[in-house]
Motif scaffolding. Structure first.
Motif, PDB file in Angstrom:
ATOM      1  N   ASP A  52     -52.632  32.014  29.361  1.00  8.08           N
ATOM      2  CA  ASP A  52     -51.838  32.251  30.556  1.00  8.08           C
ATOM      3  C   ASP A  52     -51.995  31.185  31.629  1.00  8.08           C
ATOM      4  N   GLY A  53     -53.063  30.394  31.558  1.00  6.62           N
ATOM      5  CA  GLY A  53     -53.307  29.388  32.592  1.00  6.62           C
ATOM      6  C   GLY A  53     -53.961  29.954  33.838  1.00  6.62           C
ATOM      7  N   VAL A  54     -54.163  31.281  33.856  1.00  5.33           N
ATOM      8  CA  VAL A  54     -54.766  31.939  35.014  1.00  5.33           C
ATOM      9  C   VAL A  54     -55.456  33.207  34.528  1.00  5.33           C
ATOM     10  N   VAL A  55     -56.631  33.495  35.113  1.00  2.00           N
ATOM     11  CA  VAL A  55     -57.300  34.744  34.806  1.00  2.00           C
ATOM     12  C   VAL A  55     -57.868  35.312  36.104  1.00  2.00           C
ATOM     13  N   PHE A 113     -59.196  32.412  38.601  1.00  4.04           N
ATOM     14  CA  PHE A 113     -59.433  31.064  38.086  1.00  4.04           C
ATOM     15  C   PHE A 113     -58.124  30.554  37.489  1.00  4.04           C
ATOM     16  N   HIS A 114     -57.729  29.319  37.865  1.00  7.39           N
ATOM     17  CA  HIS A 114     -56.481  28.818  37.295  1.00  7.39           C
ATOM     18  C   HIS A 114     -56.547  27.336  36.914  1.00  7.39           C
ATOM     19  N   HIS A 115     -55.689  26.991  35.976  1.00 14.29           N
ATOM     20  CA  HIS A 115     -55.545  25.651  35.424  1.00 14.29           C
ATOM     21  C   HIS A 115     -54.942  24.732  36.491  1.00 14.29           C
ATOM     22  N   PRO A 116     -55.274  23.421  36.489  1.00 10.33           N
ATOM     23  CA  PRO A 116     -54.730  22.523  37.514  1.00 10.33           C
ATOM     24  C   PRO A 116     -53.225  22.312  37.441  1.00 10.33           C
TER      25      PRO A 116
END
Length: 340
Positions: free
Chosen positions: A61-64, A291-294
């Motif tokens: 998902d790129g985010v948790v 927490f997320h992907h840049p």
């Protein structure tokens, strides 16, 4: 009775407390309501979920959004200390409890916080609240909170391949007072501001207090890491002839909206690569960390908190010290206008 928005395609998750996401009134930076048919819910994950569940959610998902990472009382103590620190600026309602962070009312632009003040042309010299908010970044209570071991432990669980996890020195305490239009976070992804290294960093967004859906929390564009990657690849192509300094800048001549992609969330969700993606909203509580992907595309809503609470959060960023990382973020404190 207010009209109920029609329901789009089935969603994987629906909030047990709030119900259908399309009934929520989420406004973007332009002050416009985001279309109900492009709203959905971000699904939370318990902090005691397995490492496999945690990493799978992040990678897919790129985010948790992880519930209860930090003890609630520790987060609320941080909130109290921060508002006691800035209280002399007059930002709080007279006689209110600093932990509640109730806005005093009046012109919200006179209480512009870090991250939005420069967009509004507000300086520390003319805004005591901004000056105190900026100086707070160097205070021990802020640094100690950022270095919380519960957060770093979660970083290590998400990124088990990192040899030497590093917390960047530059963090950003973001405060949004209620009913302040034009100060919500515009559509963007973090790699735009971290171009001195590949997109391998990790952002932890930490709400410092409860942030219900309509109180200005972060919203995430579903399945948007591939889109963010594609947009950044295009920026890399058109920035190729710029100097190294300009190429890395989020504010170079080829960028728009001061490093962001749009202030119209609804339009952005409808018009990218032929897909209609949802903006995923959430009911954040003190102790949660996202927490997320840049390259995960996100924004925030206008703070319409019904109790008049100021939305307070901090952005923390991490990287592997053993791999390339954006040195500009690693070694300096936040200052308005520092170009990052």
């Amino acid at each position: 009775m207010a009209a109920v928005a029609s329901r789009p395609a089935p969603m994987a998750y629906e909030s047990p407390k709030w119900g259908f996401a399309g009934n929520m009134k989420i406004e973007d930076n332009s002050g416009a309501l985001i279309d109900p048919d492009v709203l959905g819910w971000l699904e939370p994950l318990a902090s005691d979920a397995s490492d496999e569940e945690l990493r799978t959610r992040y990678e897919q998902d790129g985010v948790v959004w992880v519930k209860g990472v930090i003890p609630r009382e520790k987060v609320l103590a941080m909130r109290r200390t921060y508002f006691e620190y800035v209280a002399s600026s007059g930002v709080l309602k007279e006689g209110s409890d600093p932990t509640d962070g109730i806005f005093c009312g009046g012109d919200p632009h006179k209480f512009a916080g870090p991250g939005v003040a420069s967009h509004l042309g507000v300086t520390e010299a003319e805004c005591d609240f901004l000056a105190k908010s900026v100086s707070a970044h160097q205070e021990d209570f802020v640094k100690t909170f950022a270095q919380d071991g519960h957060i770093m432990n979660m970083v290590k669980r998400i990124k088990p391949d990192w040899e030497d996890p590093l917390l960047f020195k530059r963090q950003l305490l973001r405060s949004n007072v209620p009913n302040s239009e034009g100060t919500a976070t515009k559509v963007h992804f973090d790699q735009i501001f971290l171009r001195a290294a590949p997109p391998t960093s990790l952002t932890a967004w930490v709400p410092i207090g409860d942030v219900p859906p309509e109180s200005g929390g972060l919203i995430y564009l579903e399945n948007s890491v591939p889109l963010g990657n594609a947009i950044e690849e295009e920026f890399t192509r058109i920035n190729a002839t710029l100097s190294d300094e300009q190429r890395m800048s989020a504010f170079n001549v080829n960028m728009v909206e001061r490093g962001t992609l749009s202030k119209d969330c609804g339009k952005f969700a409808r018009e990218q690569d032929g897909e209609k993606r949802r903006w995923l909203i959430a009911d954040y509580e003190a102790g949660d960390v996202v927490f997320h992907h840049p390259c995960m595309i996100h924004a925030s809503g206008v703070n319409r908190d019904p109790l008049g609470r100021i939305r307070l959060a901090t952005d923390l960023r991490f990287a592997d010290r053993a791999a390339p990382y954006d040195y500009r973020w690693a070694n300096q404190y936040f200052k308005p206008g520092d170009g990052l």
